[in-house]
Design an enzyme around this catalytic site. Structure first.
Site, mmCIF file in Angstrom:
data_model
loop_
_atom_site.group_PDB
_atom_site.id
_atom_site.type_symbol
_atom_site.label_atom_id
_atom_site.label_comp_id
_atom_site.label_asym_id
_atom_site.label_seq_id
_atom_site.Cartn_x
_atom_site.Cartn_y
_atom_site.Cartn_z
ATOM 1 N N HIS A 30 0.808 -1.433 -0.364
ATOM 2 C CA HIS A 30 -0.355 -0.172 0.382
ATOM 3 C C HIS A 30 1.083 0.892 -0.179
ATOM 4 C CE1 HIS A 30 -3.596 -1.508 1.878
ATOM 5 N NE2 HIS A 30 -3.733 -2.192 0.578
ATOM 6 N N GLU A 56 1.245 3.551 2.152
ATOM 7 C CA GLU A 56 2.350 4.154 3.433
ATOM 8 C C GLU A 56 3.223 2.746 4.115
ATOM 9 O OE1 GLU A 56 -1.279 3.001 3.348
ATOM 10 O OE2 GLU A 56 -2.197 4.415 4.268
ATOM 11 N N SER A 115 -7.097 7.887 4.300
ATOM 12 C CA SER A 115 -7.780 7.161 5.376
ATOM 13 C C SER A 115 -6.121 6.116 5.556
ATOM 14 C CB SER A 115 -8.833 7.034 5.838
ATOM 15 O OG SER A 115 -8.981 6.903 7.340
ATOM 16 N N CYS A 148 -5.571 2.364 5.755
ATOM 17 C CA CYS A 148 -6.369 0.741 6.353
ATOM 18 C C CYS A 148 -5.787 0.173 7.607
ATOM 19 C CB CYS A 148 -6.051 -0.625 5.151
ATOM 20 S SG CYS A 148 -4.269 -1.062 5.170
ATOM 21 N N CYS A 179 -1.901 -0.970 7.666
ATOM 22 C CA CYS A 179 -1.439 0.102 7.597
ATOM 23 C C CYS A 179 -0.758 1.123 8.686
ATOM 24 C CB CYS A 179 -0.914 1.545 6.488
ATOM 25 S SG CYS A 179 -1.856 0.531 4.805
HETATM 26 ZN ZN LIG Z 1 -3.412 0.428 3.950
#
Ligand SMILES: [Zn+2]
Length: 165
Positions: free
Chosen positions: A68, A70, A95, A97, A100
């Site tokens: 992802h 992040e 935002s 998940c 992350c």
């Molecule tokens: Zn994530």
């Protein structure tokens, strides 16, 4: 470390302007990811005003289940002392998940600046319950990127958040 931009925000910016400056680096990553055929989510890790790494969702590009925005950013920052994470800010276009958010909790990142949480509300309650400071900038570029993604590549987006296509 790889692809570390030697970047700090220009002097004289207000705290909010600094946040916008660093978020823009994450947005740039999201745009690169979209152009690559991927999911348009980006991130930046900033330690005491210095950018340690940027990253973007590269699940498509790398055939990865866990890259992802992040996680890619933290991975690209390389191995860092615990004290660095604890004095850093993670910028992300969307935002975070639960995966992350868990990563941020593991490394005790104290603050996350979020581009937007309208198109997807991640594990913000979990982060707040652990004392992480969240600032949601409601950034129109971040919202536009995600709206386009959801409209044009809905199956890919559902895959990204663990849903059926
Ligand atoms: Zn994530």
């Amino acid at each position: 470390m790889t692809e570390v931009p030697a970047v700090s925000s220009p002097p004289g910016l207000s705290p909010e302007e600094q946040d916008r400056f660093y978020l823009a680096l994450a947005v740039e990553q999201a745009r690169i990811g979209w152009a690559e055929g991927g999911v348009p989510i980006g991130a930046a890790l900033v330690h005491e005003g210095k950018v340690l790494a940027v990253g973007r969702n590269r699940r498509v590009q790398m055939g990865s289940a866990i890259r992802h925005g992040e996680t890619d950013c933290i991975e690209r920052a390389g191995r860092l002392p615990a004290s660095v994470y604890r004095h850093s800010v993670l910028y992300t276009t969307l935002s975070p998940c639960s995966m992350c958010a868990g990563m941020a909790l593991l490394y005790e990142v104290p603050r996350i600046v979020i581009g937007e949480n309208r198109t997807f509300l991640g594990a913000e309650d979990l982060l707040r319950s652990h004392g992480v400071r969240l600032d949601v900038l409601d950034d129109r570029d971040c919202i536009a990127l995600m709206q386009r993604m959801i409209a044009e590549r809905p199956a890919l987006w559902n895959e990204d958040i663990g849903e059926e296509p």
